[in-house]
Motif scaffolding. Sequence first.
Motif, PDB file in Angstrom:
ATOM      1  N   SER A  79      25.828 -29.955  -0.703  1.00 13.45           N
ATOM      2  CA  SER A  79      26.991 -30.112  -1.585  1.00 13.45           C
ATOM      3  C   SER A  79      26.814 -29.356  -2.896  1.00 13.45           C
ATOM      4  O   SER A  79      27.774 -28.839  -3.463  1.00 13.45           O
ATOM      5  CB  SER A  79      27.250 -31.591  -1.864  1.00 13.45           C
ATOM      6  OG  SER A  79      26.137 -32.190  -2.514  1.00 13.45           O
ATOM      7  N   ARG A  80      25.571 -29.252  -3.379  1.00 19.41           N
ATOM      8  CA  ARG A  80      25.347 -28.528  -4.628  1.00 19.41           C
ATOM      9  C   ARG A  80      25.520 -27.027  -4.438  1.00 19.41           C
ATOM     10  O   ARG A  80      26.001 -26.334  -5.346  1.00 19.41           O
ATOM     11  CB  ARG A  80      23.954 -28.858  -5.175  1.00 19.41           C
ATOM     12  CG  ARG A  80      23.831 -30.290  -5.693  1.00 19.41           C
ATOM     13  CD  ARG A  80      22.405 -30.652  -6.028  1.00 19.41           C
ATOM     14  NE  ARG A  80      21.544 -30.589  -4.846  1.00 19.41           N
ATOM     15  CZ  ARG A  80      20.265 -30.932  -4.832  1.00 19.41           C
ATOM     16  NH1 ARG A  80      19.691 -31.358  -5.938  1.00 19.41           N
ATOM     17  NH2 ARG A  80      19.548 -30.853  -3.720  1.00 19.41           N
ATOM     18  N   MET A  81      25.170 -26.515  -3.258  1.00 19.93           N
ATOM     19  CA  MET A  81      25.381 -25.088  -2.999  1.00 19.93           C
ATOM     20  C   MET A  81      26.870 -24.784  -2.808  1.00 19.93           C
ATOM     21  O   MET A  81      27.361 -23.739  -3.230  1.00 19.93           O
ATOM     22  CB  MET A  81      24.587 -24.653  -1.764  1.00 19.93           C
ATOM     23  CG  MET A  81      23.068 -24.685  -1.962  1.00 19.93           C
ATOM     24  SD  MET A  81      22.476 -23.707  -3.363  1.00 19.93           S
ATOM     25  CE  MET A  81      22.217 -24.991  -4.617  1.00 19.93           C
ATOM     26  N   GLN A  82      27.602 -25.688  -2.174  1.00 20.11           N
ATOM     27  CA  GLN A  82      29.053 -25.532  -2.090  1.00 20.11           C
ATOM     28  C   GLN A  82      29.652 -25.483  -3.492  1.00 20.11           C
ATOM     29  O   GLN A  82      30.509 -24.645  -3.793  1.00 20.11           O
ATOM     30  CB  GLN A  82      29.661 -26.694  -1.304  1.00 20.11           C
ATOM     31  CG  GLN A  82      29.378 -26.694   0.169  1.00 20.11           C
ATOM     32  CD  GLN A  82      30.159 -27.770   0.902  1.00 20.11           C
ATOM     33  OE1 GLN A  82      31.228 -28.171   0.472  1.00 20.11           O
ATOM     34  NE2 GLN A  82      29.624 -28.244   2.008  1.00 20.11           N
ATOM     35  N   LYS A  83      29.194 -26.391  -4.334  1.00 22.96           N
ATOM     36  CA  LYS A  83      29.697 -26.462  -5.706  1.00 22.96           C
ATOM     37  C   LYS A  83      29.369 -25.179  -6.466  1.00 22.96           C
ATOM     38  O   LYS A  83      30.193 -24.655  -7.227  1.00 22.96           O
ATOM     39  CB  LYS A  83      29.076 -27.671  -6.406  1.00 22.96           C
ATOM     40  CG  LYS A  83      29.704 -28.035  -7.735  1.00 22.96           C
ATOM     41  CD  LYS A  83      29.092 -29.321  -8.279  1.00 22.96           C
ATOM     42  CE  LYS A  83      29.714 -29.698  -9.629  1.00 22.96           C
ATOM     43  NZ  LYS A  83      29.081 -30.931 -10.183  1.00 22.96           N
ATOM     44  N   ALA A  84      28.171 -24.636  -6.249  1.00 23.07           N
ATOM     45  CA  ALA A  84      27.762 -23.399  -6.916  1.00 23.07           C
ATOM     46  C   ALA A  84      28.636 -22.224  -6.487  1.00 23.07           C
ATOM     47  O   ALA A  84      29.073 -21.418  -7.313  1.00 23.07           O
ATOM     48  CB  ALA A  84      26.297 -23.104  -6.612  1.00 23.07           C
ATOM     49  N   ILE A  85      28.895 -22.117  -5.182  1.00 25.37           N
ATOM     50  CA  ILE A  85      29.714 -21.014  -4.680  1.00 25.37           C
ATOM     51  C   ILE A  85      31.143 -21.114  -5.207  1.00 25.37           C
ATOM     52  O   ILE A  85      31.735 -20.113  -5.640  1.00 25.37           O
ATOM     53  CB  ILE A  85      29.690 -20.999  -3.137  1.00 25.37           C
ATOM     54  CG1 ILE A  85      28.297 -20.582  -2.645  1.00 25.37           C
ATOM     55  CG2 ILE A  85      30.751 -20.046  -2.588  1.00 25.37           C
ATOM     56  CD1 ILE A  85      28.084 -20.724  -1.168  1.00 25.37           C
ATOM     57  N   HIS A  86      31.697 -22.307  -5.200  1.00 26.50           N
ATOM     58  CA  HIS A  86      33.051 -22.479  -5.742  1.00 26.50           C
ATOM     59  C   HIS A  86      33.090 -22.124  -7.230  1.00 26.50           C
ATOM     60  O   HIS A  86      34.053 -21.521  -7.710  1.00 26.50           O
ATOM     61  CB  HIS A  86      33.519 -23.920  -5.534  1.00 26.50           C
ATOM     62  CG  HIS A  86      33.730 -24.274  -4.105  1.00 26.50           C
ATOM     63  ND1 HIS A  86      33.677 -25.559  -3.620  1.00 26.50           N
ATOM     64  CD2 HIS A  86      33.974 -23.491  -3.016  1.00 26.50           C
ATOM     65  CE1 HIS A  86      33.893 -25.556  -2.320  1.00 26.50           C
ATOM     66  NE2 HIS A  86      34.066 -24.312  -1.932  1.00 26.50           N
ATOM     67  N   TYR A  87      32.033 -22.464  -7.954  1.00 22.84           N
ATOM     68  CA  TYR A  87      31.951 -22.143  -9.377  1.00 22.84           C
ATOM     69  C   TYR A  87      31.939 -20.630  -9.573  1.00 22.84           C
ATOM     70  O   TYR A  87      32.625 -20.092 -10.459  1.00 22.84           O
ATOM     71  CB  TYR A  87      30.691 -22.766  -9.965  1.00 22.84           C
ATOM     72  CG  TYR A  87      30.508 -22.528 -11.436  1.00 22.84           C
ATOM     73  CD1 TYR A  87      31.186 -23.302 -12.379  1.00 22.84           C
ATOM     74  CD2 TYR A  87      29.638 -21.539 -11.897  1.00 22.84           C
ATOM     75  CE1 TYR A  87      31.004 -23.083 -13.745  1.00 22.84           C
ATOM     76  CE2 TYR A  87      29.452 -21.311 -13.245  1.00 22.84           C
ATOM     77  CZ  TYR A  87      30.136 -22.093 -14.167  1.00 22.84           C
ATOM     78  OH  TYR A  87      29.962 -21.868 -15.514  1.00 22.84           O
TER      79      TYR A  87
END
Length: 279
Positions: free
Chosen positions: A174-182
Motif C-alpha cells: 500500500s505504501r508503494m501504491q501511495k508513492a506511485i500515485h504521489y
Amino acid sequence: MNKYHLFVKGLSALSQFSGLHFVLKTGERAWLTPLPLEQRYHCCEFCKAVKRSGERMELQCHRHHAETALKEAVKRRKPFETTCHAGVTELVFPIITGNCRGALFAGPFLSPSGTENLPEHLRELGRTMPKFSRSRMNSLAGLLTALLAACEPESWQESPRTLLPSPDYSRLDSRMQKAIHYLHRNFRKPLQTADVCRYIGLSRSRFIHCFTEAVGINFRDYLQRLRLSEAIQWIELTDLPLGAIAAECGFTDQSSFSAQFKRYYHLTPGEFRKQKKPE
C-alpha cells in the motif's frame, strides 16, 4: 482484429456518421497503441482556433484533458459532463478496468453558458458547435457505454513506446501504491526522494529498496521516465515551445530535457517533433 482495434474502428465510424468528435486519453502518462490523430487531439475548427490563440490557452486545453478531467474520471468511475475553460461541454466516460486507467471524451458541445468570455472570432466559431441537449446526451451515453462494454478495455494493450514499467498495482504494498500515485500527481514539481519518504512514512534507504523491488527500476529513473512520457505527448500534439514543455513536465531547463529525451528516445525533442508533426 483485437477488441481495442475494434473499438477504435467503431469510434471512427460513429464520428463519421454523427459528426461528433471522440478523444481517448489514458492515465499513467501512457498512450494506448497508436490512435488516429483525431482520436488523440480535438481537431474541430473551434478547438484548433482556441489552441492557436496563444500559449496559455493551449496549455489550458491540454491540462483540462490530461489532468483535470482525467483525474476526475478516475475518481468518479462513472460518466459525467465537464465544461472546459473555452466554454464547451463534453461527456466523459471513465475506463477503469484491469490495468487500464483512462477516459473517453465525447463532444464537444456548446454549453448553456456559451463562449461569452472568448474573443469575438472564437465566439463566432463556438456558435457553430452542436448544442448541448439532455436527450441527445442520454442516447449518446447509452451507445458509448454499450460500445465500451462490448470491446472489453481490460484486454487492451499499452503502447510499446511507453517508458514506464507496468507492475500489477493491485499486488503492490500500500505504501508503494501511495508513492506511485504521489509521483503521478506531483511530477511537475522539483521532487526529491525525501519528499516521497515523508509522504509515505519510510526511511530513505528503506523506500529506495522497496520501490526498486516493487517497480523494477529506481525512483529517479521512474520519475525521469514519467516526465518524458508526458513530454512526448506535448511535443507531438501541441505547438508549444520546447522550453515551455520542459518546464511544464518538471525539467529544470531545456538542455537537461533534451539530453534525457535523446537518452531514452534516441532523438532530440526537435527531431521527434519534425518526424511526428501533423500535416
